[in-house]
Design a protein around this motif. Structure first.
Motif, PDB file in Angstrom:
ATOM      1  N   LEU A  21       0.824  -1.210   0.000  1.00  0.00           N
ATOM      2  CA  LEU A  21       0.000   0.000   0.000  1.00  0.00           C
ATOM      3  C   LEU A  21       0.860   1.264   0.000  1.00  0.00           C
ATOM      4  CD1 LEU A  21      -2.860  -1.082   2.466  1.00  0.00           C
ATOM      5  CD2 LEU A  21      -2.921  -1.029  -0.034  1.00  0.00           C
ATOM      6  N   LYS A  56      -6.999  -1.327  -4.180  1.00  0.00           N
ATOM      7  CA  LYS A  56      -6.363  -0.023  -3.957  1.00  0.00           C
ATOM      8  C   LYS A  56      -5.896   0.602  -5.272  1.00  0.00           C
ATOM      9  CE  LYS A  56      -6.000   2.855  -1.423  1.00  0.00           C
ATOM     10  NZ  LYS A  56      -6.738   3.198  -0.249  1.00  0.00           N
ATOM     11  N   GLN A 102     -14.744   5.409  -2.998  1.00  0.00           N
ATOM     12  CA  GLN A 102     -14.534   5.618  -1.556  1.00  0.00           C
ATOM     13  C   GLN A 102     -15.633   6.466  -0.947  1.00  0.00           C
ATOM     14  OE1 GLN A 102     -10.832   5.364   0.246  1.00  0.00           O
ATOM     15  NE2 GLN A 102      -9.640   5.767  -1.598  1.00  0.00           N
ATOM     16  N   TYR A 152     -12.009  -2.830  -0.999  1.00  0.00           N
ATOM     17  CA  TYR A 152     -11.955  -1.389  -1.245  1.00  0.00           C
ATOM     18  C   TYR A 152     -11.785  -0.561   0.035  1.00  0.00           C
ATOM     19  CZ  TYR A 152     -13.301  -2.514  -6.031  1.00  0.00           C
ATOM     20  OH  TYR A 152     -13.345  -3.022  -7.307  1.00  0.00           O
ATOM     21  N   GLU A 154      -8.888  -1.348   2.241  1.00  0.00           N
ATOM     22  CA  GLU A 154      -7.600  -1.807   2.772  1.00  0.00           C
ATOM     23  C   GLU A 154      -7.807  -2.881   3.838  1.00  0.00           C
ATOM     24  OE1 GLU A 154      -5.209   1.570   3.941  1.00  0.00           O
ATOM     25  OE2 GLU A 154      -5.326   2.476   1.948  1.00  0.00           O
TER      26      GLU A 154
END
Ligand code: UYC
Length: 231
Positions: A21, A56, A102, A152, A154
């Motif tokens: 990430l 991600k 998001q 979506y 993490e």
């Protein structure tokens, strides 16, 4: 320089999610070159089952609003990176779209609406689900919803994340509520303004289940066979 790109590419392919990430964010910060690496990796991984890394990358490429990148995404994955199987013909496409953007607040609302849809027309009219209806939910559909949330976010949000925490706390609701920030100092968090609608929230914060009618609905959700080993 070239070294940096090569190193970050290697980091993306490593085993540590945290490092993956952070590599995504570093590549993003490098601008166009970084975006090209991210796009290439996403496409390379197309045949593999989607992971949090794929979610991600998909989100950050989408968020650039570059039409060329949006085009690549739409061409490979018109509905988003994840397949969305349903045993009841429920369309989870709009949920995936909100999660890619998001927009966790709208995604949360839609999740509750989809649970009603899953339970049938009476629940759609009622706008909430009975715990007995939750018990009848197909394993497939709950897994699809959970997978979308996890990939979506993490790995932060989803019913299975809530279940893991709840079990780790000995199924003790009084310990569970403050842990997921649904209660603070013995006061219920107020909907919607009191909740945290981004990844700064604690693990398991979303999706919400209204506790106005007691814990039985959520209890059914967290003990559903969908989360059993090998289900
Ligand atoms: N709300 O407080 N909630 C609503 C939560 C409670 C209440 C919706 C979550 C406590 C009322 C969602 C928590 C409580 C409504 C949530 C929370 C309460 C409402 C919209 C922390 C009072 C208006 C979807 C546990 C002390 C609706 C829906 C109605 C709505 C979520 C009050 C998602 C996680 C016990 C009055 N709250 N809810 O279900 O039915 O309507 O009147 O949990």
């Amino acid at each position: 320089d070239g070294d940096t790109l090569v190193n970050l590419r290697a980091q993306l392919q490593g085993d540590s999610l945290k490092k993956q990430l952070s590599a995504v964010h570093e590549l993003l910060a490098l601008g166009q070159e970084g975006l090209e690496v991210l796009t290439a990796i996403l496409v390379e991984r197309k045949a593999e089952p989607p992971t949090i890394l794929d979610g991600k990358i998909f989100q950050v490429l989408y968020a650039t609003e570059q039409s060329e990148l949006r085009g690549v995404l739409a061409q490979h994955w018109p509905q988003g990176r994840l397949e969305m199987p349903s045993a009841q013909g429920v369309d989870y496409g709009p949920l995936q779209e909100l999660l890619i953007q998001q927009d966790f607040e709208e995604a949360d609302r839609l999740t509750l609406a989809k649970l009603c849809e899953l339970a049938g027309p009476t629940a759609v009219k009622r706008k909430w689900v009975y715990f007995t209806e939750v018990e009848q939910f197909p394993v497939t559909d709950l897994q699809t919803i959970d997978h979308l949330w996890r990939v979506y976010s993490e790995g932060k949000f989803g019913f299975s994340v809530q279940r893991r925490l709840w079990l780790s706390l000995g199924q003790n609701w009084d310990k569970f509520w403050p842990r997921i920030a649904w209660k603070d100092d013995n006061i219920w968090t107020r909907y919607p303004g009191g909740f945290i609608w981004d990844l700064s929230a604690p693990d398991g914060h979303l999706p919400l289940s209204n506790q106005l009618r007691g814990v039985r609905m959520m209890s059914s959700l967290l003990t559903h066979p969908a989360w059993n080993e090998g289900a």
